[in-house]
Enzyme design. Structure first.
Site, PDB file in Angstrom:
ATOM      1  N   TYR A 175       0.849  -1.189   0.000  1.00 54.54           N
ATOM      2  CA  TYR A 175       0.000   0.000   0.000  1.00 54.54           C
ATOM      3  C   TYR A 175       0.888   1.243   0.000  1.00 54.54           C
ATOM      4  O   TYR A 175       1.933   1.270   0.663  1.00 54.54           O
ATOM      5  CB  TYR A 175      -0.909   0.005   1.228  1.00 54.54           C
ATOM      6  CG  TYR A 175      -1.805   1.226   1.296  1.00 54.54           C
ATOM      7  CD1 TYR A 175      -2.862   1.388   0.408  1.00 54.54           C
ATOM      8  CD2 TYR A 175      -1.576   2.229   2.238  1.00 54.54           C
ATOM      9  CE1 TYR A 175      -3.679   2.506   0.460  1.00 54.54           C
ATOM     10  CE2 TYR A 175      -2.397   3.353   2.293  1.00 54.54           C
ATOM     11  CZ  TYR A 175      -3.435   3.485   1.409  1.00 54.54           C
ATOM     12  OH  TYR A 175      -4.235   4.600   1.445  1.00 54.54           O
ATOM     13  N   ASP A 194      -0.676  16.044   5.693  1.00 52.12           N
ATOM     14  CA  ASP A 194      -1.558  15.351   4.758  1.00 52.12           C
ATOM     15  C   ASP A 194      -2.842  16.161   4.565  1.00 52.12           C
ATOM     16  O   ASP A 194      -3.918  15.794   5.037  1.00 52.12           O
ATOM     17  CB  ASP A 194      -1.872  13.955   5.306  1.00 52.12           C
ATOM     18  CG  ASP A 194      -2.742  13.127   4.363  1.00 52.12           C
ATOM     19  OD1 ASP A 194      -2.736  13.423   3.151  1.00 52.12           O
ATOM     20  OD2 ASP A 194      -3.434  12.211   4.851  1.00 52.12           O
ATOM     21  N   ASP A 205      -2.926   5.716  -2.763  1.00 49.90           N
ATOM     22  CA  ASP A 205      -3.873   6.717  -2.290  1.00 49.90           C
ATOM     23  C   ASP A 205      -3.855   7.899  -3.265  1.00 49.90           C
ATOM     24  O   ASP A 205      -2.857   8.607  -3.375  1.00 49.90           O
ATOM     25  CB  ASP A 205      -3.434   7.155  -0.891  1.00 49.90           C
ATOM     26  CG  ASP A 205      -4.311   8.218  -0.269  1.00 49.90           C
ATOM     27  OD1 ASP A 205      -5.230   8.708  -0.928  1.00 49.90           O
ATOM     28  OD2 ASP A 205      -4.040   8.558   0.906  1.00 49.90           O
ATOM     29  N   ASP A 249      -5.994  10.464  -3.056  1.00 45.98           N
ATOM     30  CA  ASP A 249      -6.709  11.574  -2.411  1.00 45.98           C
ATOM     31  C   ASP A 249      -8.072  11.797  -3.068  1.00 45.98           C
ATOM     32  O   ASP A 249      -8.842  10.868  -3.230  1.00 45.98           O
ATOM     33  CB  ASP A 249      -5.852  12.837  -2.428  1.00 45.98           C
ATOM     34  CG  ASP A 249      -4.718  12.797  -1.416  1.00 45.98           C
ATOM     35  OD1 ASP A 249      -4.728  11.914  -0.542  1.00 45.98           O
ATOM     36  OD2 ASP A 249      -3.806  13.639  -1.497  1.00 45.98           O
ATOM     37  N   HIS A 291      -7.393   4.463  -4.716  1.00 38.98           N
ATOM     38  CA  HIS A 291      -8.670   4.849  -4.130  1.00 38.98           C
ATOM     39  C   HIS A 291      -8.809   6.356  -4.176  1.00 38.98           C
ATOM     40  O   HIS A 291      -7.848   7.106  -4.068  1.00 38.98           O
ATOM     41  CB  HIS A 291      -8.874   4.286  -2.717  1.00 38.98           C
ATOM     42  CG  HIS A 291      -7.879   4.718  -1.681  1.00 38.98           C
ATOM     43  ND1 HIS A 291      -7.893   5.965  -1.109  1.00 38.98           N
ATOM     44  CD2 HIS A 291      -6.874   4.044  -1.095  1.00 38.98           C
ATOM     45  CE1 HIS A 291      -6.932   6.047  -0.205  1.00 38.98           C
ATOM     46  NE2 HIS A 291      -6.288   4.900  -0.191  1.00 38.98           N
ATOM     47  N   GLU A 294     -11.305   9.505  -2.676  1.00 41.17           N
ATOM     48  CA  GLU A 294     -12.193   9.763  -1.553  1.00 41.17           C
ATOM     49  C   GLU A 294     -13.213  10.854  -1.859  1.00 41.17           C
ATOM     50  O   GLU A 294     -13.112  11.565  -2.858  1.00 41.17           O
ATOM     51  CB  GLU A 294     -11.376  10.124  -0.313  1.00 41.17           C
ATOM     52  CG  GLU A 294     -10.587  11.397  -0.451  1.00 41.17           C
ATOM     53  CD  GLU A 294      -9.414  11.453   0.521  1.00 41.17           C
ATOM     54  OE1 GLU A 294      -9.317  12.457   1.251  1.00 41.17           O
ATOM     55  OE2 GLU A 294      -8.588  10.517   0.542  1.00 41.17           O
ATOM     56  N   CYS A 309      -6.495  14.495   6.875  1.00 44.29           N
ATOM     57  CA  CYS A 309      -6.255  13.109   7.259  1.00 44.29           C
ATOM     58  C   CYS A 309      -7.573  12.488   7.694  1.00 44.29           C
ATOM     59  O   CYS A 309      -8.371  13.116   8.401  1.00 44.29           O
ATOM     60  CB  CYS A 309      -5.238  13.049   8.397  1.00 44.29           C
ATOM     61  SG  CYS A 309      -5.072  11.408   9.141  1.00 44.29           S
ATOM     62  N   ARG A 362     -13.240   5.549  -1.593  1.00 43.19           N
ATOM     63  CA  ARG A 362     -13.156   5.748  -0.141  1.00 43.19           C
ATOM     64  C   ARG A 362     -14.217   6.762   0.270  1.00 43.19           C
ATOM     65  O   ARG A 362     -14.358   7.801  -0.368  1.00 43.19           O
ATOM     66  CB  ARG A 362     -11.764   6.257   0.241  1.00 43.19           C
ATOM     67  CG  ARG A 362     -11.674   6.744   1.686  1.00 43.19           C
ATOM     68  CD  ARG A 362     -10.280   7.159   2.050  1.00 43.19           C
ATOM     69  NE  ARG A 362     -10.291   8.287   2.968  1.00 43.19           N
ATOM     70  CZ  ARG A 362      -9.201   8.814   3.520  1.00 43.19           C
ATOM     71  NH1 ARG A 362      -8.009   8.330   3.233  1.00 43.19           N
ATOM     72  NH2 ARG A 362      -9.312   9.846   4.338  1.00 43.19           N
ATOM     73  N   GLU A 369     -13.808   4.689   5.657  1.00 46.17           N
ATOM     74  CA  GLU A 369     -12.788   5.250   6.535  1.00 46.17           C
ATOM     75  C   GLU A 369     -13.323   5.500   7.945  1.00 46.17           C
ATOM     76  O   GLU A 369     -14.492   5.858   8.140  1.00 46.17           O
ATOM     77  CB  GLU A 369     -12.252   6.556   5.940  1.00 46.17           C
ATOM     78  CG  GLU A 369     -11.198   7.267   6.783  1.00 46.17           C
ATOM     79  CD  GLU A 369      -9.915   6.467   6.991  1.00 46.17           C
ATOM     80  OE1 GLU A 369      -9.990   5.335   7.519  1.00 46.17           O
ATOM     81  OE2 GLU A 369      -8.843   6.975   6.640  1.00 46.17           O
ATOM     82  N   ASN A 384      -8.777  -0.049   7.275  1.00 46.35           N
ATOM     83  CA  ASN A 384      -7.590   0.773   7.533  1.00 46.35           C
ATOM     84  C   ASN A 384      -7.211   0.647   8.999  1.00 46.35           C
ATOM     85  O   ASN A 384      -7.898   1.162   9.883  1.00 46.35           O
ATOM     86  CB  ASN A 384      -7.893   2.230   7.184  1.00 46.35           C
ATOM     87  CG  ASN A 384      -6.699   3.137   7.410  1.00 46.35           C
ATOM     88  OD1 ASN A 384      -5.583   2.689   7.630  1.00 46.35           O
ATOM     89  ND2 ASN A 384      -6.936   4.438   7.358  1.00 46.35           N
TER      90      ASN A 384
END
Length: 299
Positions: A48, A62, A89, A91, A116, A118, A126, A161, A191, A213
């Site tokens: 990952y 982040d 990731d 974002d 993924h 989101e 985050c 996500r 999440e 996660n």
């Protein structure tokens, strides 16, 4: 020697086949290409690549400061160094639906097995911090539809996500997960679930692979692989764990240098030179062309 022998297309096909088996696949987070190779060596099923880790690697929080170019470049470096599939990731997709489409193709070209995207607003936060905001349903679904439409390899995994659990509650998360699947998402990343029962509720809501996660110091309890398998999870990530452990060890080493003036007392905690050379295959390079690579590996 050099990079992985398995092509990105073959990695994706094998990953999809294994994901369809229903087993729980373990994807520790790699903080650089060498750690990805170590993850493979230790027998895990995938790698990952965390946006939080990529940001931290640059000394940044982040909060959506990294660019597609930075993420794709680091993703390529990591993915090409292992035979394992790598999920990254992405974002919020780095912009509007057309930007999301470009993100998918850039990350396909970088050799990733999937990504993924989101449903947070930009700039994102985050996933385990308070004060998150999510986009409206239409925008969230547009992002996923654009991602699915843009991919050229049907085995490239498009995961959605959703961060809505922390904003509007579990029922909203289950509802959004269903609609993200209807929009074309191959898998769902719910999440900041607070309990195994919450993971089970998302499992009951959708019939696609689910990611759990297990990040430290966050909203979720740190469940075991078996606990997550028992409630029907298909992928588990530990996104920042190796970076946290490495940085913790680095901090202790610097303290030891300050206090003792040398690191002699910490030699037992270090990766031995011979182990490093084995991991990066010094011998393979040596054998490749002894007229150029004519060094001897120390034992």
């Amino acid at each position: 020697m050099l990079y992985a022998q398995t092509t990105p297309a073959d990695k994706r096909a094998a990953f999809r086949e294994r994901l369809a088996s229903g087993e729980l696949l373990r994807f520790p987070g790699a903080f650089n290409p060498l750690s990805a190779r170590l993850i493979e060596r230790k027998g895990f099923e995938g790698v990952y690549i965390s946006g939080a880790v990529l940001s931290a690697d640059l000394g940044l929080p982040d909060i959506g400061l990294t660019t597609l170019t930075e993420v794709a470049g680091r993703g390529r470096q990591i993915a090409r160094m292992t035979e394992l599939p790598a999920i990254i990731d992405a974002d919020t997709g780095f912009g509007e639906p057309m930007n999301v489409a470009r993100t998918v193709q850039e990350l396909e070209d970088a050799g990733l097995a999937g990504l993924h995207i989101e449903d947070q607003v930009n700039p994102k936060r985050c996933g385990h911090l308070d004060g998150k905001q999510v986009v409206d349903e239409h925008t969230a679904l547009q992002r996923i539809a654009a991602a699915v439409d843009a991919r050229r390899d049907p085995n490239f995994l498009v995961m959605a996500r959703t961060d809505i659990r922390a904003v509007d509650g579990l029922d909203a998360a289950a509802d959004r997960a269903k609609k993200l699947v209807d929009a074309g998402a191959d898998a769902i990343f719910p999440e900041a679930m607070a309990s195994l029962e919450e993971f089970a509720a998302i499992r009951a809501a959708v019939d696609v692979p689910l990611l759990a996660n297990m990040t430290e110091f966050g909203k979720s309890e740190l469940f075991t692989v078996q606990q997550l398998a028992d409630v029907g999870m298909n992928i588990v990530i530990w996104p920042v764990s190796l970076l946290r452990i490495a940085m913790g060890a680095a901090g202790r080493a610097l303290d030891e240098l300050t206090d003792a003036g040398s690191l002699t007392a910490m030699l037992g905690e270090m990766q031995h030179r011979a182990d490093l050379y084995d991991l990066i295959d010094y011998e393979g390079y040596n054998h490749f062309d002894t007229s150029i690579f004519n060094f001897t590996v120390a034992r």
